[in-house]
Design a protein around this motif. Structure first.
Motif, PDB file in Angstrom:
ATOM      1  N   SER A 283       0.944  -1.163   0.037  1.00  0.00           N
ATOM      2  CA  SER A 283      -0.018  -0.017  -0.080  1.00  0.00           C
ATOM      3  C   SER A 283       0.995   1.368  -0.187  1.00  0.00           C
ATOM      4  O   SER A 283       0.485   2.190  -0.629  1.00  0.00           O
ATOM      5  N   HIS A 284       1.610   1.241   0.905  1.00  0.00           N
ATOM      6  CA  HIS A 284       2.675   2.389   0.634  1.00  0.00           C
ATOM      7  C   HIS A 284       4.187   2.288   1.459  1.00  0.00           C
ATOM      8  O   HIS A 284       4.292   1.045   1.848  1.00  0.00           O
ATOM      9  N   ILE A 285       4.971   3.071   1.481  1.00  0.00           N
ATOM     10  CA  ILE A 285       6.446   3.048   1.685  1.00  0.00           C
ATOM     11  C   ILE A 285       6.799   2.801   3.167  1.00  0.00           C
ATOM     12  O   ILE A 285       7.801   2.281   3.637  1.00  0.00           O
ATOM     13  N   HIS A 286       5.700   2.938   4.153  1.00  0.00           N
ATOM     14  CA  HIS A 286       6.193   2.761   5.487  1.00  0.00           C
ATOM     15  C   HIS A 286       6.418   1.370   6.016  1.00  0.00           C
ATOM     16  O   HIS A 286       5.819   0.309   5.631  1.00  0.00           O
ATOM     17  N   ALA A 287       7.596   1.348   6.671  1.00  0.00           N
ATOM     18  CA  ALA A 287       7.992   0.160   7.009  1.00  0.00           C
ATOM     19  C   ALA A 287       7.341  -1.076   7.554  1.00  0.00           C
ATOM     20  O   ALA A 287       7.401  -2.243   7.366  1.00  0.00           O
ATOM     21  N   ASP A 288       6.249  -0.593   8.371  1.00  0.00           N
ATOM     22  CA  ASP A 288       5.148  -1.640   8.851  1.00  0.00           C
ATOM     23  C   ASP A 288       4.403  -2.167   7.923  1.00  0.00           C
ATOM     24  O   ASP A 288       3.820  -3.146   8.155  1.00  0.00           O
ATOM     25  N   HIS A 289       4.451  -1.910   6.747  1.00  0.00           N
ATOM     26  CA  HIS A 289       3.700  -2.559   5.849  1.00  0.00           C
ATOM     27  C   HIS A 289       4.602  -3.059   4.554  1.00  0.00           C
ATOM     28  O   HIS A 289       3.905  -3.942   3.693  1.00  0.00           O
ATOM     29  N   HIS A 290       5.803  -2.869   4.686  1.00  0.00           N
ATOM     30  CA  HIS A 290       6.588  -3.854   3.695  1.00  0.00           C
ATOM     31  C   HIS A 290       8.222  -4.462   4.099  1.00  0.00           C
ATOM     32  O   HIS A 290       8.673  -5.077   3.205  1.00  0.00           O
ATOM     33  N   ALA A 291       8.292  -4.226   5.232  1.00  0.00           N
ATOM     34  CA  ALA A 291       9.623  -4.686   5.774  1.00  0.00           C
ATOM     35  C   ALA A 291       9.790  -6.098   5.884  1.00  0.00           C
ATOM     36  O   ALA A 291      11.031  -6.794   5.905  1.00  0.00           O
ATOM     37  N   GLY A 292       8.794  -6.946   5.429  1.00  0.00           N
ATOM     38  CA  GLY A 292       8.992  -8.298   5.622  1.00  0.00           C
ATOM     39  C   GLY A 292       9.074  -8.856   4.092  1.00  0.00           C
ATOM     40  O   GLY A 292       9.209 -10.080   4.008  1.00  0.00           O
ATOM     41  N   ILE A 293       8.886  -7.934   3.140  1.00  0.00           N
ATOM     42  CA  ILE A 293       8.928  -8.656   1.611  1.00  0.00           C
ATOM     43  C   ILE A 293      10.241  -9.253   1.315  1.00  0.00           C
ATOM     44  O   ILE A 293      10.227 -10.225   0.474  1.00  0.00           O
ATOM     45  N   ALA A 294      11.437  -8.900   1.583  1.00  0.00           N
ATOM     46  CA  ALA A 294      12.788  -9.360   1.011  1.00  0.00           C
ATOM     47  C   ALA A 294      12.815 -10.918   1.471  1.00  0.00           C
ATOM     48  O   ALA A 294      13.186 -11.758   1.060  1.00  0.00           O
ATOM     49  N   ARG A 295      12.311 -11.089   2.734  1.00  0.00           N
ATOM     50  CA  ARG A 295      12.327 -12.358   3.244  1.00  0.00           C
ATOM     51  C   ARG A 295      11.391 -13.597   2.564  1.00  0.00           C
ATOM     52  O   ARG A 295      11.593 -14.512   2.499  1.00  0.00           O
ATOM     53  N   ILE A 296      10.226 -12.819   2.437  1.00  0.00           N
ATOM     54  CA  ILE A 296       9.284 -13.674   1.558  1.00  0.00           C
ATOM     55  C   ILE A 296       9.760 -14.044   0.204  1.00  0.00           C
ATOM     56  O   ILE A 296       9.785 -15.005  -0.497  1.00  0.00           O
ATOM     57  N   LEU A 297      10.598 -13.022  -0.700  1.00  0.00           N
ATOM     58  CA  LEU A 297      10.837 -13.172  -1.866  1.00  0.00           C
ATOM     59  C   LEU A 297      12.108 -14.158  -1.919  1.00  0.00           C
ATOM     60  O   LEU A 297      12.065 -15.111  -2.867  1.00  0.00           O
ATOM     61  N   THR A 298      13.094 -13.950  -0.873  1.00  0.00           N
ATOM     62  CA  THR A 298      14.315 -14.773  -1.104  1.00  0.00           C
ATOM     63  C   THR A 298      13.690 -16.236  -0.726  1.00  0.00           C
ATOM     64  O   THR A 298      14.409 -17.434  -1.345  1.00  0.00           O
ATOM     65  N   LEU A 299      12.696 -16.555   0.190  1.00  0.00           N
ATOM     66  CA  LEU A 299      12.358 -17.650   0.465  1.00  0.00           C
ATOM     67  C   LEU A 299      11.679 -18.225  -0.836  1.00  0.00           C
ATOM     68  O   LEU A 299      12.029 -19.452  -1.201  1.00  0.00           O
ATOM     69  N   ARG A 300      10.704 -17.636  -1.418  1.00  0.00           N
ATOM     70  CA  ARG A 300      10.085 -18.071  -2.792  1.00  0.00           C
ATOM     71  C   ARG A 300      11.237 -18.519  -3.764  1.00  0.00           C
ATOM     72  O   ARG A 300      11.157 -19.469  -4.468  1.00  0.00           O
ATOM     73  N   ARG A 301      12.272 -17.716  -4.063  1.00  0.00           N
ATOM     74  CA  ARG A 301      13.297 -17.918  -4.853  1.00  0.00           C
ATOM     75  C   ARG A 301      13.949 -19.212  -4.472  1.00  0.00           C
ATOM     76  O   ARG A 301      14.366 -20.033  -5.497  1.00  0.00           O
ATOM     77  N   ASP A 302      14.245 -19.391  -3.118  1.00  0.00           N
ATOM     78  CA  ASP A 302      14.982 -20.946  -3.058  1.00  0.00           C
ATOM     79  C   ASP A 302      14.174 -21.877  -2.907  1.00  0.00           C
ATOM     80  O   ASP A 302      14.625 -23.004  -3.559  1.00  0.00           O
ATOM     81  N   LEU A 303      12.915 -21.853  -2.766  1.00  0.00           N
ATOM     82  CA  LEU A 303      11.755 -22.833  -3.121  1.00  0.00           C
ATOM     83  C   LEU A 303      11.569 -23.265  -4.361  1.00  0.00           C
ATOM     84  O   LEU A 303      11.357 -24.517  -4.700  1.00  0.00           O
ATOM     85  N   LEU A 304      11.649 -22.373  -5.388  1.00  0.00           N
ATOM     86  CA  LEU A 304      11.624 -22.543  -6.733  1.00  0.00           C
ATOM     87  C   LEU A 304      12.838 -22.767  -7.558  1.00  0.00           C
ATOM     88  O   LEU A 304      12.736 -22.838  -8.891  1.00  0.00           O
ATOM     89  N   LYS A 305      14.179 -22.635  -6.781  1.00  0.00           N
ATOM     90  CA  LYS A 305      15.168 -23.071  -7.643  1.00  0.00           C
ATOM     91  C   LYS A 305      15.180 -24.109  -8.407  1.00  0.00           C
ATOM     92  O   LYS A 305      15.257 -25.102  -7.985  1.00  0.00           O
ATOM     93  N   GLY A 306      15.724 -23.990  -9.549  1.00  0.00           N
ATOM     94  CA  GLY A 306      15.687 -25.307 -10.395  1.00  0.00           C
ATOM     95  C   GLY A 306      14.418 -25.680 -11.012  1.00  0.00           C
ATOM     96  O   GLY A 306      14.452 -26.466 -11.786  1.00  0.00           O
ATOM     97  N   LEU A 307      13.162 -25.025 -10.715  1.00  0.00           N
ATOM     98  CA  LEU A 307      12.004 -25.356 -11.295  1.00  0.00           C
ATOM     99  C   LEU A 307      11.599 -24.160 -12.315  1.00  0.00           C
ATOM    100  O   LEU A 307      11.850 -22.886 -12.121  1.00  0.00           O
ATOM    101  N   PRO A 308      10.906 -24.574 -13.289  1.00  0.00           N
ATOM    102  CA  PRO A 308      10.521 -23.340 -14.340  1.00  0.00           C
ATOM    103  C   PRO A 308       9.273 -22.593 -13.373  1.00  0.00           C
ATOM    104  O   PRO A 308       8.424 -23.027 -12.810  1.00  0.00           O
ATOM    105  N   HIS A 309       9.537 -21.311 -13.579  1.00  0.00           N
ATOM    106  CA  HIS A 309       8.524 -20.343 -12.655  1.00  0.00           C
ATOM    107  C   HIS A 309       8.889 -18.919 -13.657  1.00  0.00           C
ATOM    108  O   HIS A 309       9.977 -18.854 -14.208  1.00  0.00           O
ATOM    109  N   GLU A 310       7.839 -18.187 -13.169  1.00  0.00           N
ATOM    110  CA  GLU A 310       8.061 -16.902 -13.632  1.00  0.00           C
ATOM    111  C   GLU A 310       8.273 -15.743 -12.424  1.00  0.00           C
ATOM    112  O   GLU A 310       8.261 -16.067 -11.139  1.00  0.00           O
ATOM    113  N   ARG A 311       9.206 -14.871 -12.456  1.00  0.00           N
ATOM    114  CA  ARG A 311       9.396 -13.627 -11.509  1.00  0.00           C
ATOM    115  C   ARG A 311       8.013 -13.315 -10.932  1.00  0.00           C
ATOM    116  O   ARG A 311       7.163 -13.105 -11.357  1.00  0.00           O
ATOM    117  N   LEU A 312       8.186 -13.033  -9.548  1.00  0.00           N
ATOM    118  CA  LEU A 312       7.033 -12.758  -8.831  1.00  0.00           C
ATOM    119  C   LEU A 312       6.600 -11.500  -9.189  1.00  0.00           C
ATOM    120  O   LEU A 312       7.608 -10.547  -8.838  1.00  0.00           O
TER     121      LEU A 312
END
Length: 843
Positions: A571-600
């Motif tokens: 919704s906006h740039i305040h940290a209480d709304h987005h500071a967890g995004i890097a951890r979610i994205l890196t986990l998804r990257r690792d879970l899908l490593k080696g599998l065909p997929h699109e960037r989120l």
């Protein structure tokens, strides 16, 4: 070599206990206090992520007047609030690596420290790629945050940058690998802390990522002076008692009766060596190979033979942040054997104690809510962690047995201490380790203080059993309150968009329902939109989102949720709304490593793109970014009338906008078409962002489900979900919410605080409800409560017959939507003693 800001001299003075004028502070320890056994010192495991495995634990090094935190993963603030650890006392934050696992909680922590008033500052130490994280955080960390960044690098390495080894990447590591002396980052009257870089050996042939650079920290306390021997002093002719003190402080004095100088060694017993603690994060087997060859550690090995009998420094405790798979490697086992009798604490995602929740306050509240209404408040999925461990190859228990065959090791537990001072208590201390908490104990406690809950539970359970009616049902609950219930699910009263609805159509999980910063009872904003077999979305992604997913679904369930994400909307740039995004994205990257997929696809305000682009220099996030403005209604209409199409092939393998050679407007159209395809696969007709009144570039969002056709061929209108984000009531929210099936609206303040709501561009409870009423929304869910309301917000006697308040992990299935508002009076009964409790003293 240490690189830092110009404030480093001031920081050294602060560490030495001096004020801004360079004069000693009143609390400064003198030499006698420091070098005797009068101080208190220990290292302690702060079990952030120990039950959810979303982040590495932090380590606290505690002294009377100083605090050091090693690693600041997501959840650190909430952990400190739970266990009454004062954030304002932290002097240094030292990172073993710079990645989402070790530094995910740093943005929120720095913002909190910045809000504690002028003069609050903190030193951050880490490898040289710490600068990448700092640069990324500049997009939302204000200048008021007094952050003094100090970078650790290897001088010998820096001098040989001309040649890059085959394993090098953005870290610019050299082919020549020499080891310089450890970098002393802190040296004062209390402790000396040294840092040593640990880099992969490249034996596996893999490229080194910036996040692979690790730091070993060595904490050495000063030795304790020996006991003063008065008989020897008398024999050497000392009569003046003040000379005793001088000798104890390390000074030589002249004998009063003999023509000799008396030295401290003449009258003092042998000193007791100061304790030594290692903090080691060795992330891969390649790092373990390098660790074994580090000559700078030779002086700490028990079998080391130097030029003098004092060359070897006995290590008392080693805290391993190393994953179990590396701990069991031959290289790492060989390295551990070199430390003789040192106590090894294995803190690298040990699964042994995950049945004990780290956040007992929120768990206790979740158990009570589950007892009242399990349909909306499922039991937290802690048991699944143990099940996940049993299914894993090689249990942790067997690993611990294997390790203990050759060294003294123990699995880390939350709040486990190793006492360093006083010397008489040197060793492990389990007195603060939490005990298991049985749900039955929580329920017994609840019933003893509020016996009427038994009848309330029976009333709530009837909502899923008794037939609906066209007239209001009247029910009296045990405290005498009269509840007017809306008609329940019934073919004659259910709105068209809920006809023939299936339980696997939509589930809304409120992962975080608090504002500003995490608290004991409420995490910060995040909403998980579960579309079951059609995937899922996240609306906002505050710090700790992954941990909350794991508390709701368990390890495997949360991994599946992240793997099946269709997009993330911020919704906006305040940290209480987005500071967890890097951890979610890196986990998804690792879970899908080696599998065909699109960037989120990540949809957010333009300032978020700057942060994510900068962060991707540190570690790949495997995402594509789309500005919220490009998903507004006008953009969708323009796309529908346009013939412009940039082929999807232009997006393959492109992680950053600037890497694309196609024009920006073509890229936006192509991404919007990709989003349209993603939404279609998820059974959604549209995702529409709309501007709101909060901060620059703040948005709300509409999710509109596609039409359905029932078994008799009837076309059924799709549901409509609206999320306000943070906002004042405004025409844009009103228009977007018109006819919504579900309106999730922020309600930061109670009604009497409307002036503060206006000043901070937030809404009150009454204002949020009025938006829903004016827009004819079918159901309103209030969220984003100020942390001044730790359990339940203050609710005035206003019309809330189609409204409910959100709690963390509350799960609302769309099939149960007609029942939801009926639960509110029972929630008030459950928390009738906790309507307003000041929680500020716990932070």
């Amino acid at each position: 070599m240490v690189e830092g800001t110009k404030t480093y001299r001031y920081n050294e003075s602060r560490a030495k206990g001096e004020n801004k004028n360079g004069d000693p502070k009143k609390f400064q320890l003198n030499d006698r206090n420091v070098h005797t056994n009068n101080t208190i010192a220990y290292v302690q495991i702060l079990g952030t992520g120990m039950d959810t495995h979303d982040t590495l634990p932090s380590v606290l090094l505690f002294f009377d007047k100083q605090r050091f935190i090693f690693n600041a993963g997501e959840g650190l603030q909430r952990f400190c609030a739970e266990h009454k650890i004062k954030l304002s006392k932290i002097d240094y934050i030292c990172l073993s690596r710079v990645c989402s696992e070790t530094a995910g909680g740093l943005p929120g922590l720095l913002l909190t420290l910045a809000g504690m008033g002028e003069g609050m500052s903190v030193n951050i130490w880490g490898p040289s790629n710490l600068q990448l994280l700092v640069d990324a955080m500049k997009s939302f960390i204000p200048h008021a945050a007094m952050v003094h960044t100090n970078l650790i690098s290897n001088a010998a390495v820096e001098q040989t940058k001309s040649g890059l080894s085959p394993c090098s990447s953005a870290a610019s590591l050299p082919a020549t690998r020499k080891f310089a002396d450890p970098v002393v980052i802190v040296k004062n009257e209390v402790v000396k802390i040294s840092a040593m870089l640990l880099l992969p050996s490249c034996l596996e042939g893999n490229d080194v990522k910036p996040s692979d650079i690790s730091v070993i920290y060595v904490c050495e306390l000063h030795e304790i002076m020996g006991k003063f021997n008065k008989e020897k002093a008398d024999a050497l002719g000392l009569k003046v008692k003040t000379k005793y003190r001088e000798l104890q402080n390390g000074k030589s004095v002249k004998s009063d009766c003999q023509d000799i100088m008396v030295h401290p060694s003449d009258v003092m017993g042998p000193p007791i060596p100061g304790p030594v603690v290692f903090i080691v994060d060795c992330p891969t087997n390649s790092h373990a190979e390098e660790l074994l060859s580090m000559q700078s550690l030779n002086g700490y090995y028990s079998d080391f033979v130097g030029n003098s009998p004092y060359s070897c420094k006995a290590v008392n405790c080693i805290i391993h942040l190393t994953p179990p798979s590396v701990v069991n490697s031959p290289s790492y086992e060989k390295w551990m054997k070199k430390f003789g009798t040192a106590q090894h604490i294995m803190a690298g995602h040990s699964m042994k104690h995950v049945e004990i929740p780290i956040l007992k306050s929120s768990t206790r509240m979740a158990v009570r809510l589950n007892y009242l209404c399990p349909q909306f408040f499922p039991n937290p999925a802690f048991g699944s962690f143990q099940q996940h461990n049993d299914a894993a190859s090689g249990s942790i228990a067997s690993r611990e047995v294997h390790i203990s065959q050759f060294c003294e090791s123990i699995s880390a537990e939350n709040l486990l201490k190793f006492t360093l001072r006083p010397h008489s208590h040197l060793g492990l201390d389990k007195s603060n380790v939490p005990s298991p908490m049985a749900p039955s104990e929580v329920i017994d406690e609840l019933l003893s203080e509020n016996p009427g809950i038994i009848d309330a539970v029976q009333h709530v359970s009837q909502f899923w059993h008794k037939p609906g009616g066209k007239k209001e049902d009247i029910t009296a609950i045990p405290d005498g309150t009269i509840i007017y219930e809306r008609p329940l699910l019934d073919g004659n009263t259910v709105p068209c968009f809920l006809k023939n609805i299936r339980r696997d159509d939509l589930e809304i999980v409120l992962l975080g329902t608090g504002s500003s910063q995490p608290s004991k009872y409420r995490n910060v904003s995040s909403i998980y939109i579960n579309l079951f077999s059609k995937g899922s979305l996240l609306l906002d992604c505050g710090e700790g989102t992954l941990a909350q997913l794991r508390r709701r679904y368990g390890m495997e369930g949360a991994d599946s949720a992240v793997r099946n994400l269709r997009c993330i909307w911020i919704s906006h740039i305040h940290a209480d709304h987005h500071a967890g995004i890097a951890r979610i994205l890196t986990l998804r990257r690792d879970l899908l490593k080696g599998l065909p997929h699109e960037r989120l696809l990540v949809i957010g305000p333009m300032h978020l793109e700057r942060f994510l682009d900068a962060y991707q220099r540190l570690e790949d996030l495997d995402m594509q970014f789309l500005d919220c403005r490009s998903t507004m209604d006008a953009s969708w209409k323009a796309l529908e009338g346009s013939t412009l199409f940039a082929g999807e092939s232009c997006l393959q393998g492109c992680s950053k906008r600037r890497k694309l050679s196609i024009p920006a407007e073509n890229l936006t159209s192509s991404l919007l078409r990709s989003l349209n395809d993603v939404l279609g696969e998820a059974g959604l007709e549209r995702l529409i962002s709309f501007p709101v009144v909060h901060c620059p570039e703040a948005f709300g969002v509409i999710l509109k489900a596609s039409e359905r056709i029932n078994s008799v061929g009837e076309v059924i209108q799709g549901w409509k979900l609206v999320y306000s984000g943070d906002t004042r009531p405004c025409p844009e929210v009103m228009e977007a919410s018109y006819g919504a099936t579900i309106l999730i609206h922020e309600a930061t303040f109670e009604d009497c605080m409307v002036d503060e709501a206006i000043a901070k561009n937030h809404s009150t409870t009454k204002e949020a409800i009025e938006v829903g009423d004016s827009a004819s929304a079918y159901c309103v869910i209030l969220t984003h409560f100020s942390q001044r309301y730790p359990k339940i917000p203050a609710l005035d006697e206003i019309n809330m017959r189609k409204t409910c308040i959100a709690f963390d992990l509350m799960s609302v299935n769309i099939a149960d939507l007609p029942v939801l508002p009926n639960i509110l009076p029972y929630l008030k009964l459950l928390f009738k003693k906790d309507v307003m409790i000041d929680n500020s003293d716990d932070v």
